[in-house]
Enzyme design. Sequence first.
Site, PDB file in Angstrom:
ATOM      1  N   ASP A   1       6.568   6.731  -3.957  1.00  0.00           N
ATOM      2  CA  ASP A   1       6.169   6.497  -2.571  1.00  0.00           C
ATOM      3  C   ASP A   1       6.275   7.836  -1.860  1.00  0.00           C
ATOM      4  O   ASP A   1       7.378   8.391  -1.735  1.00  0.00           O
ATOM      5  CB  ASP A   1       7.088   5.470  -1.898  1.00  0.00           C
ATOM      6  CG  ASP A   1       6.905   4.078  -2.461  1.00  0.00           C
ATOM      7  OD1 ASP A   1       5.797   3.774  -2.942  1.00  0.00           O
ATOM      8  OD2 ASP A   1       7.867   3.294  -2.421  1.00  0.00           O
TER       9      ASP A   1
ATOM     10  N   ASP B   1       0.385  -6.235  -0.666  1.00  0.00           N
ATOM     11  CA  ASP B   1       1.769  -6.378  -0.209  1.00  0.00           C
ATOM     12  C   ASP B   1       1.920  -7.782   0.365  1.00  0.00           C
ATOM     13  O   ASP B   1       1.133  -8.192   1.226  1.00  0.00           O
ATOM     14  CB  ASP B   1       2.104  -5.337   0.864  1.00  0.00           C
ATOM     15  CG  ASP B   1       2.008  -3.912   0.347  1.00  0.00           C
ATOM     16  OD1 ASP B   1       2.232  -3.708  -0.860  1.00  0.00           O
ATOM     17  OD2 ASP B   1       1.699  -2.998   1.143  1.00  0.00           O
TER      18      ASP B   1
END
Length: 252
Positions: free
Chosen positions: A11, A130
């Site tokens: 990330d 997500d």
Amino acid sequence: MLTKRIIPCLDVDHGRVKKGVNFVNLTDVGDPTEIARAYEAQGADELVFLDITATNEKRKAIVDTIASVASQVFMPLTVGGGVNTVADMQALLKAGADKVALNSAAVANPDLIRQGAEKFGAQCIVVAIDVRYQASQDRYQVVVNGGRKPVDLDALEWAQTAVAAGAGELLVTSMDKDGTKSGFDLPLYQALTQVVDVPIVASGGCGAIADFTNLFEETQVDAGLAASVFHFGELTIPQVKATLKAKGVTVR
């Protein structure tokens, strides 16, 4: 039986690898190129690289950073974050990505999936989803903008729409589990594999080797993704693969 993949995730926020819990409270982990090299040496099957603030800050993914990583590692690289057009996909693939992950932009414009699949092939197009469990409606709800914005969209239905539009793979992250190290959301992946027939990468919640074992023994997903347990040395990829092999799970 298809080989199961073990995938670390970077990330990235403004050129640095970060990790948080439930998508917030980010901690600096290090340089993406150095970390990617280390994971390749460990035997990672692929690497997922997500620019986690690009969409929210309305900017493009950091192509230069991706080019740097791609020049140093030779395992497959999936890149997402700030991908809004076919031109964005092309820039990332040209920089060295093997697959491009679409998330918020695909929800806003599902035809973008079709456009990408037609130009580059479905194998290059990953739709990242997500999700969080929405108790009031007893469903998994889609969340966009780096986990900041829930939308009125059932995750299982969206997965089917994405695959019908041309997605060759789904990268599905449980926001409820993200960074908690409490195990993967097994009911989510059991449900998903019943409704789509493309490879699914499970993300969110890995805290121990047993979590990978449970994932592959109890669901039909194709890959398990983790970040913090690998970043902070709590697990190594060789440890995970050795344990999975001993349990009869087919790994590289």
